[in-house]
Design a protein around this motif. Structure first.
Motif, PDB file in Angstrom:
ATOM      1  N   SER B  79      95.974  63.903  16.840  1.00  0.00           N
ATOM      2  CA  SER B  79      94.615  63.615  17.283  1.00  0.00           C
ATOM      3  C   SER B  79      93.873  64.894  17.623  1.00  0.00           C
ATOM      4  CB  SER B  79      94.624  62.670  18.477  1.00  0.00           C
ATOM      5  OG  SER B  79      95.281  63.268  19.555  1.00  0.00           O
ATOM      6  N   SER B  80      94.627  65.935  17.972  1.00  0.00           N
ATOM      7  CA  SER B  80      93.943  67.191  18.242  1.00  0.00           C
ATOM      8  C   SER B  80      93.550  67.869  16.936  1.00  0.00           C
ATOM      9  CB  SER B  80      94.832  68.121  19.060  1.00  0.00           C
ATOM     10  OG  SER B  80      95.972  68.491  18.302  1.00  0.00           O
ATOM     11  N   GLN B  81      94.272  67.544  15.873  1.00  0.00           N
ATOM     12  CA  GLN B  81      93.911  68.127  14.580  1.00  0.00           C
ATOM     13  C   GLN B  81      92.819  67.315  13.919  1.00  0.00           C
ATOM     14  OE1 GLN B  81      97.572  68.122  12.463  1.00  0.00           O
ATOM     15  NE2 GLN B  81      98.568  69.437  13.949  1.00  0.00           N
ATOM     16  N   GLN B  82      92.919  66.019  14.070  1.00  0.00           N
ATOM     17  CA  GLN B  82      91.955  65.132  13.418  1.00  0.00           C
ATOM     18  C   GLN B  82      91.468  64.164  14.477  1.00  0.00           C
ATOM     19  OE1 GLN B  82      90.880  65.601  10.560  1.00  0.00           O
ATOM     20  NE2 GLN B  82      90.584  63.785   9.315  1.00  0.00           N
ATOM     21  N   PRO B  83      90.340  64.400  15.061  1.00  0.00           N
ATOM     22  CA  PRO B  83      89.962  63.681  16.286  1.00  0.00           C
ATOM     23  C   PRO B  83      89.874  62.161  16.168  1.00  0.00           C
ATOM     24  CG  PRO B  83      88.198  65.133  15.510  1.00  0.00           C
ATOM     25  CD  PRO B  83      89.407  65.458  14.726  1.00  0.00           C
ATOM     26  N   VAL B  84      89.021  61.628  15.299  1.00  0.00           N
ATOM     27  CA  VAL B  84      88.692  60.211  15.453  1.00  0.00           C
ATOM     28  C   VAL B  84      89.783  59.270  14.931  1.00  0.00           C
ATOM     29  CG1 VAL B  84      86.879  58.500  15.137  1.00  0.00           C
ATOM     30  CG2 VAL B  84      86.303  60.907  15.247  1.00  0.00           C
ATOM     31  N   ASN B  85      89.581  58.771  13.744  1.00  0.00           N
ATOM     32  CA  ASN B  85      90.548  57.828  13.194  1.00  0.00           C
ATOM     33  C   ASN B  85      91.779  58.549  12.705  1.00  0.00           C
ATOM     34  OD1 ASN B  85      90.425  55.053  13.196  1.00  0.00           O
ATOM     35  ND2 ASN B  85      88.685  55.033  11.805  1.00  0.00           N
ATOM     36  N   ILE B  86      92.913  57.969  12.969  1.00  0.00           N
ATOM     37  CA  ILE B  86      94.138  58.613  12.504  1.00  0.00           C
ATOM     38  C   ILE B  86      94.330  58.255  11.044  1.00  0.00           C
ATOM     39  CG2 ILE B  86      96.612  58.774  12.827  1.00  0.00           C
ATOM     40  CD1 ILE B  86      96.144  57.874  15.682  1.00  0.00           C
ATOM     41  N   GLY B 104      97.745  75.465  13.864  1.00  0.00           N
ATOM     42  CA  GLY B 104      96.902  75.867  12.757  1.00  0.00           C
ATOM     43  C   GLY B 104      97.207  75.126  11.475  1.00  0.00           C
ATOM     44  N   LEU B 105      98.179  74.236  11.512  1.00  0.00           N
ATOM     45  CA  LEU B 105      98.446  73.397  10.330  1.00  0.00           C
ATOM     46  C   LEU B 105      97.206  72.589   9.977  1.00  0.00           C
ATOM     47  CD1 LEU B 105     102.012  71.870  10.783  1.00  0.00           C
ATOM     48  CD2 LEU B 105     101.238  73.326   8.966  1.00  0.00           C
ATOM     49  N   SER B 106      96.573  72.156  10.996  1.00  0.00           N
ATOM     50  CA  SER B 106      95.297  71.405  10.954  1.00  0.00           C
ATOM     51  C   SER B 106      95.147  70.493   9.762  1.00  0.00           C
ATOM     52  CB  SER B 106      94.119  72.363  11.086  1.00  0.00           C
ATOM     53  OG  SER B 106      94.063  73.228   9.990  1.00  0.00           O
ATOM     54  N   ASP B 139      95.935  58.453  24.025  1.00  0.00           N
ATOM     55  CA  ASP B 139      96.943  59.345  24.587  1.00  0.00           C
ATOM     56  C   ASP B 139      97.099  59.151  26.074  1.00  0.00           C
ATOM     57  OD1 ASP B 139      96.690  62.292  22.510  1.00  0.00           O
ATOM     58  OD2 ASP B 139      98.027  60.559  22.486  1.00  0.00           O
ATOM     59  N   ASP B 140      95.968  58.932  26.717  1.00  0.00           N
ATOM     60  CA  ASP B 140      96.009  58.811  28.169  1.00  0.00           C
ATOM     61  C   ASP B 140      96.888  57.655  28.590  1.00  0.00           C
ATOM     62  OD1 ASP B 140      92.612  59.883  28.893  1.00  0.00           O
ATOM     63  OD2 ASP B 140      94.491  60.950  28.558  1.00  0.00           O
ATOM     64  N   ASP B 141      96.732  56.560  27.883  1.00  0.00           N
ATOM     65  CA  ASP B 141      97.548  55.405  28.242  1.00  0.00           C
ATOM     66  C   ASP B 141      99.016  55.717  28.106  1.00  0.00           C
ATOM     67  OD1 ASP B 141      95.133  53.521  26.480  1.00  0.00           O
ATOM     68  OD2 ASP B 141      95.311  53.800  28.642  1.00  0.00           O
ATOM     69  N   MET B 142      99.352  56.396  27.023  1.00  0.00           N
ATOM     70  CA  MET B 142     100.761  56.687  26.794  1.00  0.00           C
ATOM     71  C   MET B 142     101.320  57.576  27.886  1.00  0.00           C
ATOM     72  SD  MET B 142     102.093  55.208  24.273  1.00  0.00           S
ATOM     73  CE  MET B 142     101.085  53.823  24.699  1.00  0.00           C
ATOM     74  N   SER B 143     100.613  58.651  28.170  1.00  0.00           N
ATOM     75  CA  SER B 143     101.188  59.602  29.124  1.00  0.00           C
ATOM     76  C   SER B 143     101.254  58.985  30.506  1.00  0.00           C
ATOM     77  CB  SER B 143     100.397  60.897  29.144  1.00  0.00           C
ATOM     78  OG  SER B 143      99.070  60.639  29.545  1.00  0.00           O
ATOM     79  N   SER B 144     100.260  58.185  30.827  1.00  0.00           N
ATOM     80  CA  SER B 144     100.316  57.582  32.150  1.00  0.00           C
ATOM     81  C   SER B 144     101.410  56.527  32.209  1.00  0.00           C
ATOM     82  CB  SER B 144      98.967  56.981  32.525  1.00  0.00           C
ATOM     83  OG  SER B 144      98.594  56.029  31.554  1.00  0.00           O
ATOM     84  N   ALA B 145     101.611  55.859  31.090  1.00  0.00           N
ATOM     85  CA  ALA B 145     102.692  54.869  31.059  1.00  0.00           C
ATOM     86  C   ALA B 145     104.032  55.549  31.280  1.00  0.00           C
ATOM     87  CB  ALA B 145     102.678  54.128  29.728  1.00  0.00           C
ATOM     88  N   ILE B 146     104.187  56.686  30.605  1.00  0.00           N
ATOM     89  CA  ILE B 146     105.467  57.388  30.730  1.00  0.00           C
ATOM     90  C   ILE B 146     105.628  57.927  32.136  1.00  0.00           C
ATOM     91  CG2 ILE B 146     106.772  59.375  29.963  1.00  0.00           C
ATOM     92  CD1 ILE B 146     105.550  58.936  27.233  1.00  0.00           C
ATOM     93  N   SER B 147     104.558  58.473  32.687  1.00  0.00           N
ATOM     94  CA  SER B 147     104.656  59.006  34.038  1.00  0.00           C
ATOM     95  C   SER B 147     105.078  57.933  35.006  1.00  0.00           C
ATOM     96  CB  SER B 147     103.311  59.573  34.484  1.00  0.00           C
ATOM     97  OG  SER B 147     102.899  60.571  33.606  1.00  0.00           O
ATOM     98  N   SER B 148     104.460  56.798  34.876  1.00  0.00           N
ATOM     99  CA  SER B 148     104.805  55.741  35.814  1.00  0.00           C
ATOM    100  C   SER B 148     106.222  55.276  35.600  1.00  0.00           C
ATOM    101  CB  SER B 148     103.834  54.577  35.651  1.00  0.00           C
ATOM    102  OG  SER B 148     104.178  53.833  34.520  1.00  0.00           O
ATOM    103  N   ILE B 149     106.608  55.221  34.327  1.00  0.00           N
ATOM    104  CA  ILE B 149     107.957  54.746  34.052  1.00  0.00           C
ATOM    105  C   ILE B 149     108.984  55.686  34.642  1.00  0.00           C
ATOM    106  CG2 ILE B 149     109.587  54.509  32.152  1.00  0.00           C
ATOM    107  CD1 ILE B 149     107.262  53.250  30.569  1.00  0.00           C
ATOM    108  N   LEU B 150     108.686  56.974  34.647  1.00  0.00           N
ATOM    109  CA  LEU B 150     109.696  57.920  35.087  1.00  0.00           C
ATOM    110  C   LEU B 150     109.601  58.288  36.551  1.00  0.00           C
ATOM    111  CD1 LEU B 150     109.705  60.276  32.018  1.00  0.00           C
ATOM    112  CD2 LEU B 150     111.353  58.548  32.618  1.00  0.00           C
ATOM    113  N   LYS B 151     108.604  57.807  37.207  1.00  0.00           N
ATOM    114  CA  LYS B 151     108.452  58.224  38.581  1.00  0.00           C
ATOM    115  C   LYS B 151     109.580  57.659  39.431  1.00  0.00           C
ATOM    116  CE  LYS B 151     104.676  57.421  41.168  1.00  0.00           C
ATOM    117  NZ  LYS B 151     104.827  57.744  42.575  1.00  0.00           N
ATOM    118  N   ASP B 152     110.030  58.475  40.324  1.00  0.00           N
ATOM    119  CA  ASP B 152     111.171  58.064  41.127  1.00  0.00           C
ATOM    120  C   ASP B 152     110.739  57.782  42.536  1.00  0.00           C
ATOM    121  OD1 ASP B 152     113.711  57.560  41.969  1.00  0.00           O
ATOM    122  OD2 ASP B 152     114.041  59.647  42.538  1.00  0.00           O
TER     123      ASP B 152
END
Lengths: 446, 283
Positions: B79-86, B104-106, B139-152
Motif C-alpha cells: 500500500s505504500s508503493q501503490q496507495p489506493v486499490n491493491i 524502491g521496488l515500487s 492497515d490500522d485495523d490490522m496493527s491494532s488488532a495485533i497489538s490488542s491480541i498480544l497485549k499482556d
C-alpha cells in the motif's frame, strides 16, 4: 486404553515406559531369554502400571490442569530400584519403581495376618525369616516438583551428573536438584517485558549427554540455542545459535509455522543433534551453526540432501516439477485449516547414531539411514502387524499413476498420526505409539 | 478432500473455509492477494477461536500472530508503493519478504511471478466485485488488532520484572490514551478484544467477575499501583462466554492512536469490516 502421549526406553532398554492422556504410566519389561522359550526374548510385557498425575484445578486462575503425561525420562539406575521423572503441564514427579519378591515371616509380636499377638503367647524369641513371594512391583512417588511453571511444560531432561534436571515451558527453563523440591533455578527466560513483543516460544530443551554444563533449546522460529551454564547464572545469552538461512524461493505464508521445531535430541555420541520440524528432520553438527549437515524430507519418498530443488518453487504452486516436492507442502493450507500443521512429531536416534526415526501421518513412520541415505516408510497398523510378520515398506505416490500397494497422497488419514517413537539404546528394537496403541518392532534376525 | 476419516465441520462458514483451503492448495489460478486474504482470514478466525478458550495454546497463538504480522507487513509495503486499490499485478509475491529493505521496488512489475499475477489482474475487473472488497482491509485495523491480541495483562503472581512505561515501537498504542479510548468505546466491541496472550496470565483469574462490569467494581479502588507497572490490566473488561455469538470482526479494537479523529475513522472501519465479515459468512 487412552491416547499414548510419551514413550521412553530406560538406559538398558529392558524397561519401556509409556504415559497417556489419562495420567497413567505403564511400564513394560523385556522378557529374559530362557531355554524353554527361546523365541520369547524380546517380548515386552506389562511390568507396572500406576496413576502418575491426576487432573487438578487451579482455583486462582479457574483453569483445569490436564493430567496428560507430556514427558517421561528415566534416571540412570544406581541401585536395585528404578527411578523415572514424569511430568504433566505443571508438575513433575519422581517415581520409584521397586520389586518385592520376598517377605518376612515369623515376627515375634505380630501374627501372619498382622494382628498383634497376645503377650502370653509369646514364649520364645525367634528371628524372622525371608520367604519368597510372588513378584510385586511397587511404584511410589518420591518427590513432587510443583509450582515452578506459569506456562505449560513441554520438556524435561536429566543431566549427566545424575543430580540435576531441567524442565522447560513455553517461555522459561528451570533447573532442579533431584533432592530439592521447594526450589528451582530459572536459567532461561525469554519472556519479553511487554507480551506484545512476544514472537517466539521455547518448544523443546535437552541436556548434553556428556557435558553437564551444556543444554540446548529449540524455538518456534526454527532456531536452536546452545547454552553453557558455566558462563552465567542466567543463560539468556546463548553460546551457540543454530539457524539455517531461509531459502527465499520456497517462502510461503506458512513458512514460519512449518519451521517451528517440535523436538530436539542429542545423538548418543554428543557430537550431533537432530531437530524435527513439520516437514523434515535435520541433523546438526554442534560445531557448525550456520546450517545442518543433513536434511531429510519426512513426507517424501525420496531423500533430499542439503541442496534444494534445482528449480525454484513459487508460491502459487505452478512449479514445473511438482513431483520433486513434498506432497504435504502442497496441502499446507488444508493442514493449517484443520490444525494438523501444529502437530508435534518427535524423533529419535538408534543406539549407534547411524539411523534416525520419526513418525508421520496415516500411522506411517520413517527411518533414515544416515550413511546410505536409505529411507524406509513403515506402517503401524493392526492389519500389517501380525506378530512375527515382517513389515512391508510402504510408499506414497504423488502423481496420478498409482502403483499397486502404493498409497495416494489424497487418501492419507491425517487423524492417524505417530507423534511418539523410541529406539532401544543398544538393539534394533523400536517402540511406536499410534494414538492409543503401542507397537514394538524388532529387527528380524535370521 | 482432506483425507479419509476426517470429519467435515458442521457450520456453513467452516465448510466454506474447508472448501477455500483446498481451493488454495489445488488451484493455480487463485491470485496471490486473494490467497493472502484467505490465509489472513483463517488466521484471524483461529485467533478469535483461541481467545474464547479458557486457556489458549501460547505456541499456536504466537505462530498465528506472526503470520498475521507478516501478511500485514506485506500489505503495508504494497500500500505504500501503490496507495489506493491493491492491484494484484503489483504484488511481487515472494519477493516482498526480502524486498522490505528496498522500497524502491515500487511500481516495477517483477518479471517472473508478476506476469502471472498481472494476468489475473486483467481478469480482476470482470471478477466478482465482492472479492475486491475483501482486499480493502486497512492497515490500522490490522496493527491494532495485533497489538490488542498480544497485549499482556501482567499478573501479580508472575514474578517477572515490572515493565518499562515508555512505549517503544511505532505500532504500539500509547497506553494511557489506549485506556481512555477503550473505556469510551462500545463495551460490547471491546469485550472480545482481550488479548490472547494476556489471557495466559491474568484474565482467567478475573473470570469469576465475568458477569460484572469490571469498571464499576474498580471505580473506587485506587489502581494507580497496577497502572504504574503495566498497562490498564484491571480496567480491561473481562471476557464473557456469550461472546461466542458475536461476529468476530466486531471485536477488533479501533484505537491505536491518540487522536480523537481516529475514533470516527475507526468506527467506519469497523462497519466496513462488519460488512466484509457478513459477506464472507453469507457467501
Amino acid at each position: 486404553a487412552d491416547i499414548i502421549s510419551t514413550v521412553e526406553f530406560n538406559y538398558t532398554g529392558d524397561l519401556l515406559a509409556t504415559g497417556d492422556k489419562g495420567g497413567r504410566v505403564v511400564i513394560f519389561q523385556r522378557e529374559q531369554e530362557t531355554k524353554g522359550r527361546p523365541l520369547s526374548r524380546g517380548e515386552y510385557n506389562v511390568y507396572s502400571t500406576f496413576q502418575s498425575h491426576e487432573p487438578e484445578f487451579d482455583y486462582l486462575k479457574s483453569l483445569e490442569i490436564e493430567e496428560k503425561i507430556n514427558k517421561i525420562r528415566w534416571l540412570p539406575q544406581q541401585n536395585a530400584a528404578h527411578f523415572l521423572l514424569s511430568t504433566n503441564d505443571k508438575t513433575i514427579k519422581l517415581w520409584k519403581i521397586s520389586e518385592r519378591d520376598k517377605r518376612a515371616e515369623g515376627y515375634n509380636l505380630k501374627d501372619e495376618d498382622g494382628r498383634l499377638r497376645e503377650r502370653f503367647r509369646v514364649t520364645e524369641l525367634r528371628v524372622p525369616t525371608l520367604k519368597p513371594m510372588d513378584l510385586m512391583v511397587e511404584a511410589s512417588p518420591r518427590r513432587t516438583f510443583a509450582n515452578a511453571h506459569t506456562y505449560h511444560i513441554n520438556s524435561i531432561s536429566v543431566n549427566s551428573d545424575c543430580a540435576t534436571y531441567l524442565s522447560a515451558d513455553d517461555l522459561r527453563i528451570n533447573l532442579w536438584h533431584l533432592e530439592v523440591t521447594n526450589r528451582s533455578f530459572n536459567i532461561v527466560d525469554i519472556k519479553p517485558a511487554n507480551m506484545e513483543e512476544l514472537t517466539e516460544v521455547i518448544t523443546a530443551a535437552e541436556f548434553h549427554p556428556h557435558h553437564c554444563n551444556v543444554l540446548v533449546y529449540s524455538s518456534s522460529k526454527g532456531t536452536i540455542r546452545l547454552c553453557d551454564m558455566r558462563s552465567a547464572a542466567l543463560c539468556d545469552r546463548h553460546a551457540k545459535f543454530f539457524e539455517e538461512p531461509e531459502d527465499p524461493s520456497s517462502r510461503s505464508f506458512f513458512s514460519e509455522i512449518i519451521s517451528s521445531i517440535s523436538d530436539v535430541k542429542f545423538s548418543h555420541s554428543g557430537r550431533y543433534m537432530m531437530t524435527r520440524d513439520y516437514l523434515s528432520v535435520k541433523v546438526w553438527d554442534l560445531n557448525m551453526e550456520n546450517r545442518p549437515v543433513e536434511t531429510y524430507q519426512v513426507e517424501h519418498p525420496r531423500v533430499l540432501s542439503r541442496a534444494s530443488c534445482p528449480r525454484p518453487v513459487c508460491v502459487s504452486n505452478a512449479c514445473p516439477c511438482p513431483q520433486v516436492h513434498e506432497y504435504l507442502r502442497s496441502k499446507l493450507c488444508s493442514l493449517y485449516e484443520n490444525d494438523c500443521i501444529f502437530d508435534k512429531f518427535e524423533c529419535c536416534w538408534n543406539g549407534s547414531d547411524s539411523t534416525i526415526m520419526t513418525g508421520s501421518y496415516n500411522n506411517f513412520f520413517r527411518t533414515f539411514e544416515r550413511s546410505t541415505r536409505r529411507d524406509t516408510t513403515l506402517e503401524a497398523s493392526r492389519e500389517s502387524s501380525k506378530p512375527r510378520a515382517v513389515l512391508k515398506p510402504r510408499k506414497v505416490c504423488t502423481s496420478g499413476k498409482r502403483k499397486k500397494d502404493e498409497i495416494s497422497v489424497d487418501s492419507l488419514d491425517f487423524n492417524k498420526k505417530i507423534l511418539h517413537t523410541a529406539w532401544h539404546p543398544m538393539e534394533n528394537i523400536i517402540a511406536v505409539a499410534a494414538t492409543n496403541n503401542l507397537y514394538l518392532f524388532q529387527e528380524k534376525v535370521n | 478432500m482432506l483425507g479419509r476419516g476426517l470429519k467435515r465441520k458442521l457450520s456453513d462458514y467452516e465448510e466454506n473455509m474447508a472448501g477455500l483451503s483446498s481451493a488454495f492448495d489445488s488451484s493455480r489460478s487463485l491470485s496471490y492477494p486473494l490467497k493472502r486474504q484467505l490465509v489472513l482470514n483463517m488466521c484471524l478466525t483461529k485467533l478469535q477461536t483461541y481467545k474464547m478458550l479458557v486457556e489458549p495454546n501460547l505456541h499456536r497463538s504466537v505462530l498465528i500472530a506472526n503470520t498475521v504480522r507478516q501478511i500485514q507487513e506485506e500489505m503495508r509495503q504494497e500500500s505504500s508503493q501503490q496507495p489506493v486499490n491493491i492491484c494484484p499485478g503489483i504484488a511481487p509475491a515472494s519477493h516482498s519478504y526480502t524486498g522490505m529493505e528496498s522500497p524502491g521496488l515500487s511500481l516495477q512489475l517483477p518479471s517472473g511471478v508478476g506476469q502471472q499475477e498481472s494476468h489475473c489482474c486483467d481478469l480482476r475487473s470482470v471478477e466478482d466485485p465482492i472479492e475486491n472488497s475483501l482486499l480493502m482491509v486497512s492497515d490500522d485495523d490490522m496493527s491494532s488488532a495485533i497489538s490488542s491480541i498480544l497485549k499482556d495483562l501482567d499478573f501479580v503472581e508472575d514474578i517477572s520484572p515490572p515493565t518499562c512505561l515508555v512505549p517503544t515501537g511505532d505500532d504500539q498504542p500509547k497506553f494511557p490514551e489506549n485506556t481512555c479510548l477503550k473505556l469510551e468505546d462500545d463495551r460490547q466491541d471491546l469485550k472480545g478484544a482481550e488479548c490472547v496472550f494476556g489471557s495466559f496470565e491474568i484474565s482467567n483469574s478475573t473470570s469469576y467477575l465475568k458477569d460484572l462490569a469490571i469498571d464499576d467494581i474498580f471505580e473506587d479502588i485506587d489502581t494507580s499501583m497496577y497502572d504504574s507497572d503495566f498497562c490498564c490490566p484491571p480496567l480491561m473488561p473481562p471476557r464473557s462466554p456469550s461472546l461466542a455469538t458475536e461476529e468476530p470482526l466486531k471485536t477488533f479494537p479501533s484505537c491505536n492512536s491518540s487522536s480523537a479523529n481516529n475514533i470516527q475513522i475507526c468506527r467506519t472501519d469497523l462497519s466496513e469490516l462488519d460488512h466484509i465479515m457478513e459477506i464472507l459468512v453469507g457467501s
